[in-house]
Design a protein around this motif. Structure first.
Motif, PDB file in Angstrom:
ATOM      1  N   ILE A 239       4.859 -61.271   8.917  1.00  0.00           N
ATOM      2  CA  ILE A 239       4.331 -59.946   9.257  1.00  0.00           C
ATOM      3  C   ILE A 239       4.441 -59.039   8.044  1.00  0.00           C
ATOM      4  N   GLU A 240       3.575 -58.035   8.015  1.00  0.00           N
ATOM      5  CA  GLU A 240       3.589 -57.066   6.928  1.00  0.00           C
ATOM      6  C   GLU A 240       3.862 -55.685   7.488  1.00  0.00           C
TER       7      GLU A 240
ATOM      8  N   ASP B  95      13.425 -61.465   4.833  1.00  0.00           N
ATOM      9  CA  ASP B  95      12.744 -60.554   3.918  1.00  0.00           C
ATOM     10  C   ASP B  95      12.262 -61.421   2.759  1.00  0.00           C
ATOM     11  N   LEU B  96      10.954 -61.591   2.618  1.00  0.00           N
ATOM     12  CA  LEU B  96      10.405 -62.512   1.623  1.00  0.00           C
ATOM     13  C   LEU B  96      10.557 -62.008   0.188  1.00  0.00           C
ATOM     14  N   GLU B  97      10.727 -60.714   0.004  1.00  0.00           N
ATOM     15  CA  GLU B  97      10.912 -60.187  -1.348  1.00  0.00           C
ATOM     16  C   GLU B  97      12.341 -60.391  -1.838  1.00  0.00           C
TER      17      GLU B  97
ATOM     18  N   LEU C 240      17.699 -61.072   8.144  1.00  0.00           N
ATOM     19  CA  LEU C 240      18.028 -59.887   8.925  1.00  0.00           C
ATOM     20  C   LEU C 240      17.957 -60.222  10.407  1.00  0.00           C
ATOM     21  N   GLU C 241      18.851 -59.616  11.191  1.00  0.00           N
ATOM     22  CA  GLU C 241      18.822 -59.803  12.642  1.00  0.00           C
ATOM     23  C   GLU C 241      18.677 -58.450  13.309  1.00  0.00           C
TER      24      GLU C 241
ATOM     25  N   GLU D 109       9.245 -63.021   7.424  1.00  0.00           N
ATOM     26  CA  GLU D 109       8.902 -64.228   8.174  1.00  0.00           C
ATOM     27  C   GLU D 109       9.799 -64.288   9.411  1.00  0.00           C
ATOM     28  N   VAL D 110       9.201 -64.561  10.562  1.00  0.00           N
ATOM     29  CA  VAL D 110       9.951 -64.664  11.807  1.00  0.00           C
ATOM     30  C   VAL D 110      10.606 -66.039  11.867  1.00  0.00           C
ATOM     31  N   LEU D 111      11.949 -66.069  11.857  1.00  0.00           N
ATOM     32  CA  LEU D 111      12.690 -67.324  11.855  1.00  0.00           C
ATOM     33  C   LEU D 111      13.174 -67.737  13.245  1.00  0.00           C
TER      34      LEU D 111
END
Length: 163
Positions: free
Chosen positions: A141-142, A98-100, A105-106, A153-155
Motif C-alpha cells: 500500500i502507498e 516499511d519498505l523504505e 510495524l504492528e 507491505e502487509v505481512l
C-alpha cells in the motif's frame, strides 16, 4: 438536523469507556462534592482557591461524562470475532513492513475514538489506517504524506483480540 457521526469502537474500547463513565459518576463525583463541601466550610468563597479548584474539577468531570455519554449514544461496536481476515478492517491487528526503512510495524486498526499511536492503535481515518483498510495479505500500500509517498507491505492480518 444532520445525523451524528457514528463512533466505531472495538468491544475493548466500549468496555473501557463504560468503566470510565461508571467511575466518574460513582466515585469522582462524590470525591469532588466532598472537596467542595470542605472548601465551603472554610468560609469566604471569594478568595478560596480550594473551592475554585474543586468547582473546576467538577466542571471537567461533568464535561467528560457528557462526552462519554455522547460517544456511547452513537457507538457502533465492531465484533472482532466476525472480522473478515481476508482484508484489513477495523478490529484487525496488522503487521506491515516499511519498505523504505525495512522496519516491521504492528498496529491495531480502531475507530478514531480509541486511537492512541503510543499504544499502536491507529484510526481508520488516519492516513495509514485509511490506506490499510481493504488491503490484503502480501499487498503493498502507498500512503501519501507531506514528505512523500510511504510504501508498506502487509505481512500479517489477525483479529486484534488475539494476544
Amino acid at each position: 438536523m444532520a445525523e451524528a457521526k457514528k463512533n466505531i469502537l472495538t468491544y475493548e474500547g466500549l468496555k473501557k469507556l463504560e468503566d470510565e463513565l461508571q467511575d466518574l459518576k460513582v466515585n469522582r463525583r462524590k470525591e469532588v462534592a466532598a472537596k467542595i463541601k470542605e472548601a465551603r466550610e472554610q468560609g469566604d468563597l471569594s478568595e478560596n482557591a480550594e473551592y475554585d479548584a474543586a468547582k473546576d474539577e467538577q466542571r471537567d468531570i461533568e464535561a467528560r461524562i457528557e462526552e462519554i455519554e455522547k460517544i456511547l449514544k452513537n457507538a457502533e461496536v465492531v465484533v472482532e470475532e466476525d472480522v473478515d481476515l481476508d482484508a484489513i478492517n477495523i478490529g484487525c491487528k496488522v503487521k506491515i513492513k516499511d519498505l523504505e526503512y525495512d522496519d516491521i510495524l504492528e498496529y491495531k486498526i480502531v475507530g478514531s475514538t480509541e486511537a492512541n499511536s503510543l499504544k499502536g492503535k491507529i484510526s481508520n481515518e488516519s492516513p495509514v489506517g485509511k490506506a490499510l483498510i481493504g488491503a490484503k495479505l502480501g499487498e503493498v500500500i502507498e500512503v501519501e504524506t507531506i514528505s512523500g509517498v510511504l510504501k508498506y507491505e502487509v505481512l500479517e492480518i489477525q483479529r486484534s483480540n488475539i494476544q
